[in-house]
Design a protein around this motif. Structure first.
Motif, short mmCIF file in Angstrom:
data_model
loop_
_atom_site.label_atom_id
_atom_site.label_comp_id
_atom_site.label_asym_id
_atom_site.label_seq_id
_atom_site.Cartn_x
_atom_site.Cartn_y
_atom_site.Cartn_z
N MET A 165 0.84 -1.19 0.00
CA MET A 165 0.00 0.00 0.00
C MET A 165 0.88 1.25 0.00
O MET A 165 1.84 1.34 0.76
N SER A 166 0.55 2.20 -0.89
CA SER A 166 1.35 3.42 -0.95
C SER A 166 1.06 4.29 0.26
O SER A 166 -0.06 4.32 0.79
N ARG A 167 2.05 5.04 0.69
CA ARG A 167 1.92 5.91 1.84
C ARG A 167 1.26 7.23 1.43
O ARG A 167 1.72 7.87 0.48
N PRO A 168 0.20 7.67 2.12
CA PRO A 168 -0.41 8.98 1.79
C PRO A 168 0.59 10.12 2.00
O PRO A 168 1.44 10.07 2.89
N ALA A 169 0.46 11.12 1.16
CA ALA A 169 1.32 12.30 1.30
C ALA A 169 0.80 13.24 2.38
O ALA A 169 1.55 14.07 2.90
N LEU A 170 -0.49 13.11 2.72
CA LEU A 170 -1.13 14.01 3.68
C LEU A 170 -2.11 13.22 4.54
O LEU A 170 -2.84 12.38 4.04
N VAL A 171 -2.12 13.54 5.83
CA VAL A 171 -3.16 13.03 6.73
C VAL A 171 -3.94 14.23 7.25
O VAL A 171 -3.37 15.15 7.85
N LEU A 172 -5.24 14.22 6.99
CA LEU A 172 -6.13 15.32 7.34
C LEU A 172 -6.96 14.87 8.55
O LEU A 172 -7.73 13.91 8.46
N PHE A 173 -6.78 15.56 9.67
CA PHE A 173 -7.44 15.20 10.92
C PHE A 173 -8.65 16.10 11.19
O PHE A 173 -8.58 17.32 11.01
N ASP A 174 -9.74 15.50 11.68
CA ASP A 174 -10.80 16.27 12.31
C ASP A 174 -10.27 16.78 13.64
O ASP A 174 -9.31 16.22 14.20
N LEU A 175 -10.91 17.82 14.18
CA LEU A 175 -10.46 18.40 15.44
C LEU A 175 -11.19 17.81 16.65
O LEU A 175 -10.63 17.04 17.42
N ASP A 176 -12.47 18.20 16.82
CA ASP A 176 -13.21 17.81 18.02
C ASP A 176 -13.49 16.31 18.05
O ASP A 176 -13.98 15.73 17.07
N ASP A 177 -13.19 15.71 19.19
CA ASP A 177 -13.39 14.28 19.44
C ASP A 177 -12.48 13.39 18.61
O ASP A 177 -12.72 12.19 18.50
N VAL A 178 -11.43 14.01 18.03
CA VAL A 178 -10.33 13.24 17.43
C VAL A 178 -9.03 13.75 18.04
O VAL A 178 -8.46 13.12 18.92
N LEU A 179 -8.56 14.91 17.61
CA LEU A 179 -7.33 15.47 18.16
C LEU A 179 -7.51 15.96 19.59
O LEU A 179 -6.57 15.92 20.39
N VAL A 180 -8.71 16.43 19.89
CA VAL A 180 -9.02 16.90 21.25
C VAL A 180 -10.37 16.34 21.68
O VAL A 180 -11.23 16.05 20.84
N GLY A 181 -10.56 16.19 22.98
CA GLY A 181 -11.89 15.90 23.49
C GLY A 181 -12.72 17.17 23.47
O GLY A 181 -12.17 18.29 23.54
N GLU A 206 2.69 15.07 5.40
CA GLU A 206 2.11 16.33 5.87
C GLU A 206 0.92 16.02 6.77
O GLU A 206 0.24 14.99 6.59
N VAL A 207 0.63 16.91 7.70
CA VAL A 207 -0.57 16.79 8.52
C VAL A 207 -1.31 18.12 8.49
O VAL A 207 -0.70 19.18 8.37
N ALA A 208 -2.64 18.05 8.60
CA ALA A 208 -3.47 19.26 8.61
C ALA A 208 -4.78 18.95 9.32
O ALA A 208 -5.08 17.78 9.60
N ILE A 209 -5.54 20.00 9.61
CA ILE A 209 -6.83 19.88 10.27
C ILE A 209 -7.92 20.39 9.33
O ILE A 209 -7.77 21.43 8.70
N LEU A 210 -9.03 19.63 9.26
CA LEU A 210 -10.24 20.10 8.58
C LEU A 210 -11.40 19.92 9.55
O LEU A 210 -11.74 18.81 9.92
N THR A 211 -12.01 21.04 9.95
CA THR A 211 -13.06 21.01 10.97
C THR A 211 -14.27 21.83 10.53
O THR A 211 -14.12 22.85 9.86
N ASN A 212 -15.44 21.37 10.91
CA ASN A 212 -16.65 22.17 10.72
C ASN A 212 -16.70 23.22 11.82
O ASN A 212 -17.21 22.97 12.91
N ASN A 213 -16.16 24.38 11.52
CA ASN A 213 -16.07 25.45 12.52
C ASN A 213 -15.95 26.79 11.82
O ASN A 213 -15.74 26.86 10.61
N GLY A 214 -16.06 27.84 12.62
CA GLY A 214 -15.98 29.19 12.09
C GLY A 214 -14.56 29.75 12.12
O GLY A 214 -13.62 29.11 12.59
N LEU A 215 -14.44 30.97 11.63
CA LEU A 215 -13.14 31.61 11.53
C LEU A 215 -12.54 31.94 12.90
O LEU A 215 -11.32 32.00 13.05
N LEU A 216 -13.39 32.13 13.91
CA LEU A 216 -12.89 32.39 15.25
C LEU A 216 -12.00 31.25 15.73
O LEU A 216 -10.93 31.47 16.29
N LEU A 217 -12.46 30.03 15.50
CA LEU A 217 -11.65 28.89 15.94
C LEU A 217 -10.38 28.77 15.10
O LEU A 217 -9.30 28.58 15.63
#
Length: 207
Positions: free
Chosen positions: A1-17, A104-115
């Protein structure tokens, strides 16, 4: 299996409680209202949804929330309430750091600009790992699980869908990522996440 170039994490209840009740209690305490009033202002009145969809910018979000609460709301009030709702997940963050050694790692979250713009103040342990790598629904005008948001986010990152792995605690969001052409993992805990990352060769040392 090829290694992904990017892992995209959700924020709430994944990276943080995430503790919804704690957020409401802190906001109520700081604005002299009640958790019930805070819930009505944020959610029943639709302020949070409008912010998450990009309808409200940062000043607009604070102004709308103040109107619904019937009390002044400062940026510090909003940050404090959101920060109190978030708890550290050291085991997940350790896996994200290990992943960042080979992808690479990044976050994609359903949230507003304040967060997005103040996450470092709210939860410093995520930094500097995710600095300049935080993406939210508000900036794209669409939310997970719409397949288009994943494609929009990857376009901003310069990564093809086939080269990305997405991680989210909601099955629908993982399925939306798959529909957009990404690999996806439904997060249920750090052990299963470790296994998924290992399967994708993301915990192997780089050559």
């Amino acid at each position: 299996m090829s290694r992904p170039a990017l892992v995209l994490f959700d924020l709430d209840d994944v990276l943080v409680g995430y503790d919804h009740a704690r957020r409401l209690a802190t906001l109520a305490e700081r604005t002299g209202t009640t958790p019930k009033v805070a819930h009505r202002a944020l959610f029943t009145a639709g302020v949070e949804k409008a912010a998450d969809q990009g309808v409200l910018d940062i000043p607009g979000t604070l102004a709308a929330l103040a109107r619904e609460l019937g009390a002044p709301v400062t940026l510090d009030d909003w940050i404090a309430a959101r920060a109190d709702a978030m708890s550290a997940r050291p085991e997940v963050l350790a896996l994200a750091r290990a992943t960042a050694e080979v992808a690479e790692v990044a976050i994609l979250t359903n949230n507003g600009l304040l967060l997005r713009d103040h996450l470092e103040q709210m939860h410093p342990p995520l930094f500097p790992l995710f600095r300049d790598r935080i993406y939210c629904s508000a900036q794209f005008g669409r939310s997970k699980p719409d397949p288009a948001i994943y494609r929009d986010c990857l376009a901003a990152l310069g990564v093809a869908p086939a080269d990305a792995l997405f991680i989210d605690d909601k099955v629908a969001n993982a399925n939306g990522a798959r529909a957009a052409g990404l690999k996806a993992h439904h997060y249920t805990g750090s052990s299963s996440l470790r296994s998924a990352l290992a399967t994708h060769r993301l915990l192997e040392p780089s050559a």
